[in-house]
Design an enzyme around this catalytic site. Structure first.
Site, short mmCIF file in Angstrom:
data_model
loop_
_atom_site.label_atom_id
_atom_site.label_comp_id
_atom_site.label_asym_id
_atom_site.label_seq_id
_atom_site.Cartn_x
_atom_site.Cartn_y
_atom_site.Cartn_z
N GLU A 115 0.83 -1.22 0.00
CA GLU A 115 0.00 0.00 0.00
C GLU A 115 0.87 1.26 0.00
OE1 GLU A 115 -2.46 -1.74 3.25
OE2 GLU A 115 -4.12 -1.03 2.02
N GLU A 135 -4.34 -9.69 3.97
CA GLU A 135 -5.40 -9.23 4.87
C GLU A 135 -6.58 -10.20 4.98
OE1 GLU A 135 -3.65 -7.25 3.01
OE2 GLU A 135 -3.23 -5.38 4.06
N1 COA Z 1 4.41 -7.97 12.30
C1 COA Z 1 5.25 -8.10 13.33
N2 COA Z 1 6.40 -8.82 13.27
C2 COA Z 1 6.72 -9.37 12.09
C3 COA Z 1 5.89 -9.27 10.96
C4 COA Z 1 4.69 -8.51 11.09
N3 COA Z 1 3.86 -8.30 10.06
N4 COA Z 1 6.44 -9.93 9.93
C5 COA Z 1 7.58 -10.47 10.41
N5 COA Z 1 7.76 -10.12 11.70
C6 COA Z 1 8.86 -10.49 12.61
C7 COA Z 1 8.77 -11.96 12.97
O1 COA Z 1 7.90 -12.15 14.07
C8 COA Z 1 10.22 -12.25 13.32
O2 COA Z 1 10.49 -11.74 14.62
P1 COA Z 1 11.41 -12.60 15.65
O3 COA Z 1 12.75 -12.71 14.96
O4 COA Z 1 11.42 -11.75 16.87
O5 COA Z 1 10.75 -13.94 15.80
C9 COA Z 1 11.00 -11.39 12.34
O6 COA Z 1 10.08 -10.38 11.89
C10 COA Z 1 11.48 -12.15 11.13
O7 COA Z 1 10.36 -12.81 10.55
P2 COA Z 1 10.32 -14.36 10.22
O8 COA Z 1 8.89 -14.79 10.19
O9 COA Z 1 11.26 -15.12 11.13
O10 COA Z 1 10.94 -14.35 8.75
P3 COA Z 1 10.67 -15.44 7.61
O11 COA Z 1 11.60 -15.07 6.50
O12 COA Z 1 10.70 -16.81 8.14
O13 COA Z 1 9.15 -15.16 7.14
C11 COA Z 1 7.33 -13.79 6.40
C12 COA Z 1 8.84 -13.94 6.53
C13 COA Z 1 7.05 -12.42 5.80
C14 COA Z 1 6.78 -14.90 5.48
C15 COA Z 1 6.65 -13.93 7.78
O14 COA Z 1 7.38 -13.13 8.68
C16 COA Z 1 5.22 -13.49 7.79
O15 COA Z 1 4.35 -14.21 7.32
N6 COA Z 1 4.95 -12.29 8.35
C17 COA Z 1 3.60 -11.79 8.48
C18 COA Z 1 3.08 -11.20 7.19
C19 COA Z 1 1.70 -10.63 7.40
O16 COA Z 1 0.72 -11.36 7.51
N7 COA Z 1 1.60 -9.29 7.52
C20 COA Z 1 0.37 -8.63 7.85
C21 COA Z 1 -0.22 -8.04 6.64
S1 COA Z 1 -1.77 -7.26 6.98
#
Ligand code: COA
Length: 245
Positions: A115, A135
């Site tokens: 966005e 979302e």
């Molecule tokens: N909000 C808060 N923290 C987040 C985040 C988010 N949207 N996305 C990633 N992080 C944090 C993780 O909790 C992790 O923190 P930690 O090291 O303290 O455990 C850190 O960022 C690294 O993320 P991680 O999940 O370990 O990386 P990855 O490469 O394995 O996976 C993603 C990456 C993007 C696939 C995964 O982090 C994810 O699905 N994030 C959420 C995406 C999402 O749904 N966003 C909301 C959109 S409305």
């Protein structure tokens, strides 16, 4: 350079650089980032020294992984949420900026990340970029304009598919869908954005401003109204240029 907690804002040679800076959380968009972005966008809008702006994300893995899930649905009440939104309309402010905005996108570009990118005018992606709107899978809809800005960029059918299925799109497909203007190597991402910014900033700020308005405002009008808008802006610019001679 103005350093906030989660955003770095720098100015160099007429170019503003906004860096989302929570790499440990993949630059997830939290309330703090919303407040700081609001301040930075206000500064960009008012500062004649900034002619063009580049948005990017800190760290290797992400431009922005969307809304901070640890703050997910934490607003004390819908009434307060609505008041805060009214007071700090980050997205309205973003879209009201008439300076050229460039997004340099790498890694995860999810939710609010897309966005933010869609509030920019030119989007560059590195080969490792991945785009998605998660979302619906979280039981919500985009809250930062994505349901309106995405279809205006990629068309209704593609936007619906991306939003309703939660499917992620890689950089090459994003380019095919016209979600991004160019795909470059990770190494070349910032230099490519800077090359564009240098080219753009060499032009008259008012001609850039009016051109951006003609296209962005015109898209929401009928062709007839859009042509009127173009004529008005063209006349206005002509008069400004005439006065300057
Ligand atoms: N909000 C808060 N923290 C987040 C985040 C988010 N949207 N996305 C990633 N992080 C944090 C993780 O909790 C992790 O923190 P930690 O090291 O303290 O455990 C850190 O960022 C690294 O993320 P991680 O999940 O370990 O990386 P990855 O490469 O394995 O996976 C993603 C990456 C993007 C696939 C995964 O982090 C994810 O699905 N994030 C959420 C995406 C999402 O749904 N966003 C909301 C959109 S409305």
């Amino acid at each position: 350079m103005t350093n906030f907690e989660v955003i770095i804002y720098e100015k160099q040679n007429d170019i503003g650089y906004v860096t989302l800076n929570r790499p440990q959380a993949l630059n997830a968009y939290n309330l703090r980032m919303r407040d700081e972005l609001y301040e930075v966008l206000g500064a960009i809008k008012d500062d004649p020294e900034v002619k063009v702006v580049i948005f990017r994300g800190a760290g290797e893995k992400a431009f922005c992984a969307g809304a901070d899930l640890t703050e997910f649905l934490t607003a004390p009440s819908p009434v307060i949420a609505r008041r805060v939104r009214w007071e700090r309309d980050v997205w309205g402010l973003f879209l009201s900026i008439t300076k050229p905005l460039i997004a340099a996108l790498h890694g995860y570009v999810l939710g609010s990340g897309i966005e933010i990118a869609l509030c920019c005018d030119i989007r560059l992606a590195s080969e490792d970029a991945q785009f998605g709107l998660p979302e619906v899978g979280l039981g919500i809809i985009p809250a930062a304009g994505g349901s309106q800005t995405l279809p205006r960029v990629v068309g209704k059918a593609q936007a619906l598919e991306i939003l309703l299925t939660g499917r992620w799109v890689k950089a090459d497909e994003a380019h095919r869908l016209k979600l991004v203007n160019q795909v470059v190597s990770r190494q070349d991402l910032l230099p490519a954005a800077e090359r564009l910014a240098r080219k753009i900033k060499a032009y008259s700020p008012i001609a850039l401003n009016y051109s951006k308005q003609a296209i962005t405002r015109g898209l929401d009008l009928s062709l007839e109204q859009g042509l009127e808008l173009e004529a008005r802006l063209g006349d206005g610019l002509f008069n400004i240029n005439k006065r300057a001679i």
